[in-house]
Design a protein around this motif. Structure first.
Motif, mmCIF file in Angstrom:
data_model
loop_
_atom_site.group_PDB
_atom_site.id
_atom_site.type_symbol
_atom_site.label_atom_id
_atom_site.label_comp_id
_atom_site.label_asym_id
_atom_site.label_seq_id
_atom_site.Cartn_x
_atom_site.Cartn_y
_atom_site.Cartn_z
ATOM 1 N N ILE A 52 30.578 38.548 33.753
ATOM 2 C CA ILE A 52 31.122 37.676 34.708
ATOM 3 C C ILE A 52 30.521 36.275 34.701
ATOM 4 N N ASP A 53 29.091 35.986 34.392
ATOM 5 C CA ASP A 53 28.629 34.756 34.220
ATOM 6 C C ASP A 53 29.082 34.009 32.953
ATOM 7 N N LYS A 54 29.053 34.999 31.943
ATOM 8 C CA LYS A 54 29.736 34.195 30.647
ATOM 9 C C LYS A 54 31.234 33.968 30.854
ATOM 10 N N ILE A 113 29.353 17.547 42.461
ATOM 11 C CA ILE A 113 30.118 18.688 41.967
ATOM 12 C C ILE A 113 30.904 18.038 40.723
ATOM 13 N N LYS A 114 30.529 19.010 39.536
ATOM 14 C CA LYS A 114 31.504 18.812 38.337
ATOM 15 C C LYS A 114 32.658 19.373 38.174
ATOM 16 N N ARG A 115 32.513 20.781 38.490
ATOM 17 C CA ARG A 115 33.741 21.780 38.024
ATOM 18 C C ARG A 115 33.685 22.947 38.917
ATOM 19 N N VAL A 116 34.821 23.256 39.490
ATOM 20 C CA VAL A 116 34.812 24.535 40.129
ATOM 21 C C VAL A 116 35.779 25.401 39.182
ATOM 22 N N VAL A 117 35.439 26.503 38.902
ATOM 23 C CA VAL A 117 36.093 27.657 37.846
ATOM 24 C C VAL A 117 36.238 28.953 38.438
ATOM 25 N N TRP A 118 37.191 29.539 37.990
ATOM 26 C CA TRP A 118 37.393 31.000 38.666
ATOM 27 C C TRP A 118 37.599 31.882 37.543
ATOM 28 N N HIS A 119 37.312 33.193 37.870
ATOM 29 C CA HIS A 119 37.500 34.369 36.909
ATOM 30 C C HIS A 119 38.003 35.451 37.640
ATOM 31 N N ASN A 120 39.216 36.278 37.123
ATOM 32 C CA ASN A 120 39.674 37.395 37.694
ATOM 33 C C ASN A 120 39.099 38.594 36.934
ATOM 34 N N THR A 121 38.431 39.422 37.362
ATOM 35 C CA THR A 121 37.722 40.625 36.519
ATOM 36 C C THR A 121 38.693 41.636 36.240
ATOM 37 N N ARG A 122 39.713 41.774 37.185
ATOM 38 C CA ARG A 122 40.705 42.740 36.905
ATOM 39 C C ARG A 122 41.657 42.144 35.863
ATOM 40 N N THR A 123 41.848 41.033 35.683
ATOM 41 C CA THR A 123 42.907 40.636 34.422
ATOM 42 C C THR A 123 42.178 39.916 33.405
ATOM 43 N N ALA A 148 46.795 41.470 39.222
ATOM 44 C CA ALA A 148 47.550 42.891 39.091
ATOM 45 C C ALA A 148 47.666 43.516 40.168
ATOM 46 N N LEU A 149 48.512 44.700 40.101
ATOM 47 C CA LEU A 149 48.351 45.565 41.255
ATOM 48 C C LEU A 149 47.290 46.272 41.301
ATOM 49 N N GLY A 150 47.033 46.515 42.589
ATOM 50 C CA GLY A 150 45.629 47.110 43.019
ATOM 51 C C GLY A 150 44.499 45.855 43.776
ATOM 52 N N THR A 151 43.538 46.117 43.126
ATOM 53 C CA THR A 151 42.270 45.484 43.714
ATOM 54 C C THR A 151 41.947 44.396 42.681
ATOM 55 N N ASN A 152 41.790 43.097 42.869
ATOM 56 C CA ASN A 152 41.483 42.241 41.995
ATOM 57 C C ASN A 152 40.123 41.359 42.649
ATOM 58 N N LEU A 153 39.043 41.439 41.894
ATOM 59 C CA LEU A 153 37.814 40.741 41.978
ATOM 60 C C LEU A 153 37.753 39.362 41.584
ATOM 61 N N THR A 166 26.493 28.118 40.957
ATOM 62 C CA THR A 166 26.449 29.025 42.154
ATOM 63 C C THR A 166 28.008 29.753 42.306
ATOM 64 N N ARG A 167 28.107 31.052 42.340
ATOM 65 C CA ARG A 167 29.016 31.736 42.099
ATOM 66 C C ARG A 167 29.229 32.393 43.540
ATOM 67 N N ILE A 168 30.578 32.711 43.979
ATOM 68 C CA ILE A 168 30.956 33.519 45.165
ATOM 69 C C ILE A 168 32.146 34.392 44.684
ATOM 70 N N GLN A 169 32.640 35.305 45.400
ATOM 71 C CA GLN A 169 33.733 36.072 45.002
ATOM 72 C C GLN A 169 34.449 36.609 46.369
ATOM 73 N N THR A 170 35.745 37.013 46.028
ATOM 74 C CA THR A 170 36.779 37.387 47.154
ATOM 75 C C THR A 170 37.366 38.398 46.404
ATOM 76 N N THR A 171 38.072 39.392 47.210
ATOM 77 C CA THR A 171 38.813 40.466 46.914
ATOM 78 C C THR A 171 40.311 40.236 47.315
ATOM 79 N N VAL A 172 41.077 40.262 46.372
ATOM 80 C CA VAL A 172 42.738 40.159 46.603
ATOM 81 C C VAL A 172 43.289 41.524 46.292
#
Length: 600
Positions: A52-54, A113-123, A148-153, A166-172
């Protein structure tokens, strides 16, 4: 950042990203699994965290490289700055239902703040957010995150110039669905007998607009959206198709608000107790007060900022409640918008720490409201790392905490008090789902298996009702649950001829029981009768449905969602629109006004 600059950066980002992903594709920490042994649970968890961090660092490096920034600058800054930034998610919405999601929020840092980035672990996809500026406090937004269909972290990370993260997460959760046979267009509601249309509660612009014979349009047909020039601020405009009085309430450029001037959310009352003042939100996180009759911009409010969850007093048109941004500090304040005087009405910190020693923030997560009379409140409590610890109810009149509930780490999407004040509704995508608790949390009524766009309203009989969309149902039903009886009643279907739509609900017409406002957007598939509209919907089986307006807002990220909100007596409905120009920020608030006797 201008659109052409953003497009150029996105193209460069994608190019650099391919190289970056190729470079890290076979990487990873050595583990027992690499030696032919099964990884221990601890090793598997560590490897997942590293991945995730990578991914987040890859997104950051790719965006920096695409922007022509040298990584050596970051190393120099790191030597003098090791303070971690802060990042919050304040809003999220479907761009295309169950396919793409928008997210937005705030980030802060001791330097910038320099950047805000995101990562969907499902896709496995990564990307970056648009920032309001490289400053100590900045808003950020992501227009489209594929899911994707189902749970996306989905992880969101804020980086400063030194590379501190600093990272946080949400579930869709994206629901799968079956495509039912095309449903017939609902039969038109019977046309009510014409009644004299009083205009006592209407603004001067709409006071003389309606004839005595006026009735709302109940024909639920698929109608083309006729061309209509963007109205001048404050002038009454006839909605071409539905013949309602439409008024543009803001002009963010002329009014001097930052970035846009929009209604914040459907579940929050935009108008004060007598509908003479309107609350508007701007892109820099400040709240603005408008004259709801003359539509003049009165002032930027001093006190509430960011996710302050402002709530109008139920009877005093000058009073407004608010919390510190994101509820940090666990207090509730009252602001007199006429005089500017502020006083504390609730300080929960010491009491909450007795129950939950790690308690740091108390809020509804931006989507809750107090009871209709403003007496009873429900808040969720989180620690300094935004982990959930519990939920509590509070009586404003006696300053008493009435009940507490341990969430055991399951973080609700939001919480809210019901209009009657009898129930705290906790809405979660976890095991709890959405459920209504009694004030003391002794009883629980399940409402839905997950958290969806919804609101709480009053039925014609005065019962609390949960009104929502169920994407997991065969027909994508909009439905209501009577919280007292637990009975679920479908209102109408949204999966029509294979199409989908996102929507918001506003149940804040407490003086017009049995009605809600629903605004639809981000449609996919052939246009249907409900698409792109602001609707008045009766809370009953086979409900009467009236169309109030085409909102004319072209979906382009969260800020363009109409999030229509109704006033207490259902004479005014405000909504957001970019007026079809495709912009993600050129957004103002518009209001439809209807006579008090129009809903039958």
């Amino acid at each position: 950042m201008k659109l052409d600059s953003r497009l150029a950066l996105m193209a460069a980002f994608e190019s650099v990203l391919l190289v970056a992903l190729a470079a890290c594709g076979g990487g990873g920490a050595a583990s027992s699994d690499a030696q032919g042994l099964a990884a221990t649970p601890a090793e598997a968890a560590a490897a997942e965290e590293e991945a995730i961090d990578k991914a987040l660092l890859t997104a950051f490096d790719a965006a920096e490289a695409a922007d022509g920034n040298d990584a050596s600058v970051r190393a120099v800054a790191k030597a003098t700055d090791n303070v971690l930034p802060n990042v919050r998610i304040s809003a999220g919405d479907w761009v295309v239902a169950n396919k793409t999601r928008s997210l937005s929020g705030w980030a802060s840092d001791n330097v910038a703040i320099k950047r805000v980035v995101w990562h969907n672990t499902r896709t496995g996809q990564i990307g970056y957010a648009a920032l309001s500026g490289i400053t100590t406090v900045a808003s950020w937004s992501v227009d489209r995150i594929p899911v994707a269909l189902g749970t996306n972290l989905i992880y969101v990370a804020a980086f400063d110039a030194a590379g501190n993260k600093t990272r946080i997460q949400t579930t869709v959760t994206a629901a799968s669905r079956t495509t039912p046979a095309p449903a017939p267009t609902p039969a038109p509601a019977p046309t009510p007998a014409p009644a004299p249309a009083t205009a006592a509660e209407l603004s001067p612009a709409c006071k003389a607009f309606y004839a005595n014979s006026f009735s709302l349009v109940s024909t639920l047909g698929t109608t083309a959206v006729p061309a209509l020039a963007k109205p001048a601020k404050g002038a009454a405009t006839a909605e071409p198709t539905f013949k309602t009085c439409l008024v543009r309430g803001t002009d963010y450029v002329a009014d001097g608000t930052s970035g846009f001037a929009r209604n914040d959310y459907s579940r929050r009352q935009a108008f004060n107790a007598d509908s003479t003042r309107q609350l508007v939100y701007s892109n820099n996180g400040f709240w603005h007060l408008y004259d709801a009759n003359g539509h003049a911009h009165l002032k930027q409010l001093s006190g509430p900022a960011g996710d302050a969850e402002p709530q109008w007093h139920a009877t005093d048109p000058s009073l407004l409640y608010f919390i510190p941004s994101n509820g940090i500090g666990m207090t509730l304040s009252e602001l007199n918008v006429s005089t500017g005087a502020t006083r504390a009405v609730g300080d929960f910190a010491a009491r909450l720490k007795t129950t939950w020693p790690s308690a740091s923030a108390a809020w509804t997560r931006s989507e809750g409201s107090p009871s209709a009379d403003g007496r009873y409140w429900c808040f969720m409590v989180e620690n300094a790392s935004w982990g959930s610890v519990g939920v509590f109810t509070w009586d404003r009149d006696t300053d008493t905490i009435l009940g507490t509930y341990n969430t055991n780490g399951e973080r609700p999407d939001h919480v809210s008090m019901s209009p009657s004040g009898k129930h705290c509704v906790v809405s979660s995508d976890g095991a709890l789902g959405t459920a209504a608790f009694s004030r003391d949390f002794a009883t629980k009524t399940p409402l839905l298996k997950n958290s969806q766009h919804s609101d709480l309203a009053l039925t014609a009989d005065g019962d609390d009702a949960y009104v929502a969309i169920d994407y997991a149902s065969d027909k994508g039903d909009v439905f209501m649950v009577n919280i007292r009886t637990g009975v679920r009643t479908p209102l109408f279907s949204t999966y029509l001829s294979g199409s989908t739509t996102a929507l918001h609900v506003s149940g804040k017409a407490f003086n017009k029981k049995g009605w809600v406002v629903i605004s639809t957007y981000a449609e996919d598939g052939a246009t249907q009768w409900l698409h792109g509209k602001v609707l008045a919907v009766q809370l009953a089986a086979n409900p009467r449905i009236y169309t109030l307006a085409h909102h004319r807002s072209g979906a382009n990220g969260y800020w363009t969602t109409p999030v229509a909100s109704v006033n207490r007596d259902f004479t005014r409905v405000t909504f957001n629109s970019n007026w079809g120009n495709g912009s993600d920020l050129d957004v103002d608030a518009y209001t439809v006004e209807i006579p008090p006797a129009a809903l039958k």
